[in-house]
Design a protein around this motif. Structure first.
Motif: not given
Ligand SMILES: CC(C)(COP(=O)(O)OP(=O)(O)OC[C@H]1O[C@@H](n2cnc3c(N)ncnc32)[C@H](O)[C@@H]1OP(=O)(O)O)[C@@H](O)C(=O)NCCC(=O)NCCSC(=O)Cc1ccccc1
Length: 189
Positions: A76-82, A137-138, A153-166
């Protein structure tokens, strides 16, 4: 106008500072040989071993023991300015680091004590920008296969709504005791 070394920032340009702490990564690494990958990562999620410094550097974690299942790990990670690149979104290397971590750990959960692994290949598809203010995001990674020397292995980055970012795929080298180098200084045969 393009900023150069000879053209300092305007006086009063806001500066941000961030401090963070981490623990000796060799404490956990020292426990690894005696534990299965699942035991080690669950122990880390329970706080029995320090989290890796890269997680502190970028601000991502395994949230709880439930995030570590056999063959499946969630970070789990929250996108930050840094995390930002100079074009106004989270740097692609941050996605890649998060995904590589989740993918490697998912594979680690399938490995018995004494078996080591390392990433050979990581392919990332960047589908949507990660931005400040979007919330946590997760990175969810699942193992596809583990054989004698190779795991995928496979992975996805998704938000709470399940939208896929990568999305990402990895191949890891699995080093079983008879084949493993005795130290990091020794070349793999
Ligand atoms: C834009 C595109 C590449 C292609 O999208 P398309 O095929 O045209 O598809 P579509 O129009 O359906 O939109 C789909 C989604 O795309 C987004 N979006 C689209 N247009 C815009 C826009 N104008 N502005 C903003 N966002 C836009 C929007 O969220 C939309 O989502 P939605 O469906 O509304 O929820 C998209 O896949 C993307 O942003 N990927 C992430 C790339 C990324 O973040 N890479 C890593 C950072 S790079 C780096 O760090 C390297 C570096 C280092 C150092 C220094 C410099 C650089």
């Amino acid at each position: 106008m393009t900023q150069t070394k000879d053209q300092p920032l305007e006086p009063g340009t806001p500066q941000r500072t961030r401090t963070y702490t981490w623990q000796d990564p060799l404490i956990g690494a020292g426990a690894v040989p005696g534990l299965s990958g699942l035991e080690y990562l669950r122990g880390m999620a329970r706080g029995e071993f320090p989290p890796p410094p890269i997680g502190q550097t970028l601000g991502f974690t395994i949230g709880s023991e439930d995030d570590v299942q056999e063959g499946k790990v969630t970070f789990r990670m929250r996108p930050e300015e840094f995390h930002y690149n100079p074009i106004g979104s989270v740097h692609g290397g941050v996605y890649a680091t998060l995904l590589d971590s989740a993918l490697g750990c998912a594979i680690q959960t399938m490995l018995p004590a004494g078996v080591a692994y390392t990433t050979l290949d990581l392919a990332v598809k960047y589908l949507r920008p990660l931005r400040l203010g979007m919330g946590e995001v997760c990175a969810v990674a699942e193992v596809v296969s583990v054989s004698r020397q190779v795991a995928t292995a496979n992975a996805q980055i998704i938000d709470d709504a399940g939208k896929v970012y990568a999305t990402a795929t990895t191949t890891c080298l699995v080093m079983r005791p008879a084949q493993a180098p005795r130290s990091t200084q020794e070349k793999y045969p």
